[in-house]
Design an enzyme around this catalytic site. Structure first.
Site, mmCIF file in Angstrom:
data_model
loop_
_atom_site.group_PDB
_atom_site.id
_atom_site.type_symbol
_atom_site.label_atom_id
_atom_site.label_comp_id
_atom_site.label_asym_id
_atom_site.label_seq_id
_atom_site.Cartn_x
_atom_site.Cartn_y
_atom_site.Cartn_z
ATOM 1 N N HIS A 1 -6.101 2.474 -0.506
ATOM 2 C CA HIS A 1 -6.765 1.627 0.582
ATOM 3 C C HIS A 1 -6.161 1.899 2.060
ATOM 4 O O HIS A 1 -6.743 2.213 3.067
ATOM 5 C CB HIS A 1 -6.860 0.464 0.149
ATOM 6 C CG HIS A 1 -8.018 -0.144 -0.851
ATOM 7 N ND1 HIS A 1 -7.710 0.316 -2.250
ATOM 8 C CD2 HIS A 1 -9.234 -0.718 -0.660
ATOM 9 C CE1 HIS A 1 -8.963 -0.047 -2.772
ATOM 10 N NE2 HIS A 1 -9.597 -0.624 -2.125
ATOM 11 N N HIS B 1 -0.586 -4.340 -4.748
ATOM 12 C CA HIS B 1 0.432 -3.347 -4.144
ATOM 13 C C HIS B 1 1.509 -4.034 -3.868
ATOM 14 O O HIS B 1 1.452 -5.327 -3.429
ATOM 15 C CB HIS B 1 -0.155 -2.532 -3.041
ATOM 16 C CG HIS B 1 -1.226 -1.438 -3.580
ATOM 17 N ND1 HIS B 1 -0.791 -0.229 -4.416
ATOM 18 C CD2 HIS B 1 -2.689 -1.286 -3.644
ATOM 19 C CE1 HIS B 1 -1.757 0.532 -4.575
ATOM 20 N NE2 HIS B 1 -2.853 -0.082 -3.954
#
Length: 449
Positions: free
Chosen positions: A184, A235
């Site tokens: 992303h 993450h």
């Protein structure tokens, strides 16, 4: 028929040589053994920071610090996170529904499924150059990011120590991938950065304030995505920072070659042949992960998309994709006409995707059988799920195999056979992308849209 130009042949030859060298020397496991332990330690040591982000955005900074302090125990050289069940329950209680929804929605806006649905609209709105550049850049980012993910095979932050917020099917699939780098973050830097470059290049007379506003929006979007990926528990900070750094490097490389690449696509020689060979080789020039993940499937899909876009644009550039085509919100392409294009185009490409998949499921197994390539199917063809030779069978037949069969065996020795689902997925998305830039614009021309 003319031969491939020297530079095209050398690129394909270099990839083949790299495949033989990396496979013979087992470079993937060797590199992984060097990088993975360091990244894993950083991910585990980053848990206090992730808890700080989650709690500080949901509660107050002081409570967040107390939670992290209570849950952190220093031991030896590293940091070991000891969360009792009561602390986990306490952290799970303090949730912010608005932030959960906001960051989940923001992550979807920069995800691969969103761009897959958004990019056809860019082509049909008259911005064909932007569409093909963003598609190819997306495919390049997907290959670079997912290759590194599976090469390093570093874990994501552990759960339940970290509260993972997963609402969508896309996020469930993302959670199955490895962590470093954050796709992303990588995609956001590259695609928003290139879109900003395109907007500023298309508005040379824009003032300094407008240019600063565009750049500021890119920085804000990248920052929000980075914080959001950590807040959602998907993450660690090293994943996000690695994705941003890789994105900046990738965007810089792309901006240095995008003009020459676009000129080659629209007016070069042997474009379809070269790109077909490149796409085929990239299906093999991909590291084997420690454990299977969906990353290779995503790469295969966008690899097919890139091939379909390149072949379709190269064939119909002068008809549908030159710089003089009408653009949206102009006299020749109003809003209602554009909506008409969407109503015609979306069902058409979905139908082509369905037909491409059905045709590939029928043709590929037959083609592989004729070429003597042993195949299996992970999910698309039930009767081939266990149709794979044993090691003894493979050893007995490899000596009599042709060069083409040996190519598949050499680069997939751990499988013993070729997963036909890879080819099906590749052709399915190649057909879909071709229809976006070739078949659907032809329908628009017939329907005067």
């Amino acid at each position: 028929m003319e031969a491939l130009p020297c530079w095209q042949f050398l690129i394909l030859l270099a990839i083949v040589c790299w495949l033989f060298i990396s496979t013979s020397l087992s470079l993937t496991p060797k590199l992984r053994s060097l990088i993975q332990p360091w990244v894993t330690r950083r991910v585990h040591g980053d848990i206090p920071f992730i808890l700080l982000i989650q709690a500080s955005l949901s509660l107050s900074l002081s409570l967040a610090r107390s939670l992290v302090y209570c849950s952190t125990c220093y031991k030896g050289r590293g940091i070991e996170i000891l969360l009792t069940s009561s602390l986990v329950v306490m952290l799970q209680r303090y949730q912010n529904g608005f932030l959960d929804t906001f960051f989940t929605g923001l992550s979807f806006v920069v995800s691969v499924p969103f761009y897959t649905a958004f990019l056809p609209l860019v082509f049909w709105s008259g911005h064909s150059k932007l569409g093909r550049q963003m598609t190819l850049l997306m495919a390049f980012c997907d290959y670079i990011g997912n290759s590194l993910k599976d090469l390093v095979s570093a874990p994501r932050p552990t759960s339940p120590a970290i509260r993972k917020i997963i609402y969508t099917k896309d996020e469930k699939e993302n959670a199955l991938e490895y962590g470093l780098p954050s796709s992303h973050a990588l995609n956001t830097v590259c695609l928003s950065g290139y879109m900003a470059y395109y907007v500023l290049s298309d508005n040379n007379e824009a003032g300094v304030s407008f240019k600063l506003l565009v750049v500021l929006l890119v920085f804000v979007l990248v920052g929000l995505i980075g914080i959001g990926r950590i807040y959602l528990g998907m993450h660690s900070s090293i994943d996000v920072s690695g994705g941003i750094v890789l994105g900046v490097a990738t965007l810089g490389l792309w901006l240095s070659v995008h003009g020459e690449l676009d000129a080659f696509i629209v007016s070069g020689h042997h474009v379809a042949a070269f790109w077909s060979g490149l796409a085929f080789l990239l299906l093999f020039a991909y590291p084997e992960p420690e454990y299977p993940t969906p990353s290779f499937e995503f790469h295969t899909s966008f690899n097919g998309v890139a091939l379909g876009i390149v072949c379709g644009v190269q064939q119909t550039y002068h008809e549908f994709h030159h710089e003089g085509v009408p653009r949206i919100f102009t006299q020749h392409l109003g809003l209602m006409t554009f909506l008409g294009r969407i109503l015609v185009g979306l069902p058409t490409i979905l139908f082509v995707k369905f037909c491409s998949k059905a045709l590939a499921k029928w043709l590929l197994p037959i083609l592989c059988m004729l070429l003597g390539i042993p195949v299996k199917s992970s999910c698309y063809i039930p009767m081939l799920k266990t149709n794979c030779k044993t090691n003894s069978d493979e050893d007995n037949t490899r000596s009599s195999a042709g060069y083409f069969e040996r190519f598949f065996w050499y680069f997939q020795p751990q499988h013993g056979c070729f997963d036909v689902d890879t080819g099906i997925r590749f052709l399915q998305y190649a057909g879909l992308a071709w229809s976006v830039v070739d078949l659907v614009p032809s329908l628009f021309s017939l329907l005067r849209l």
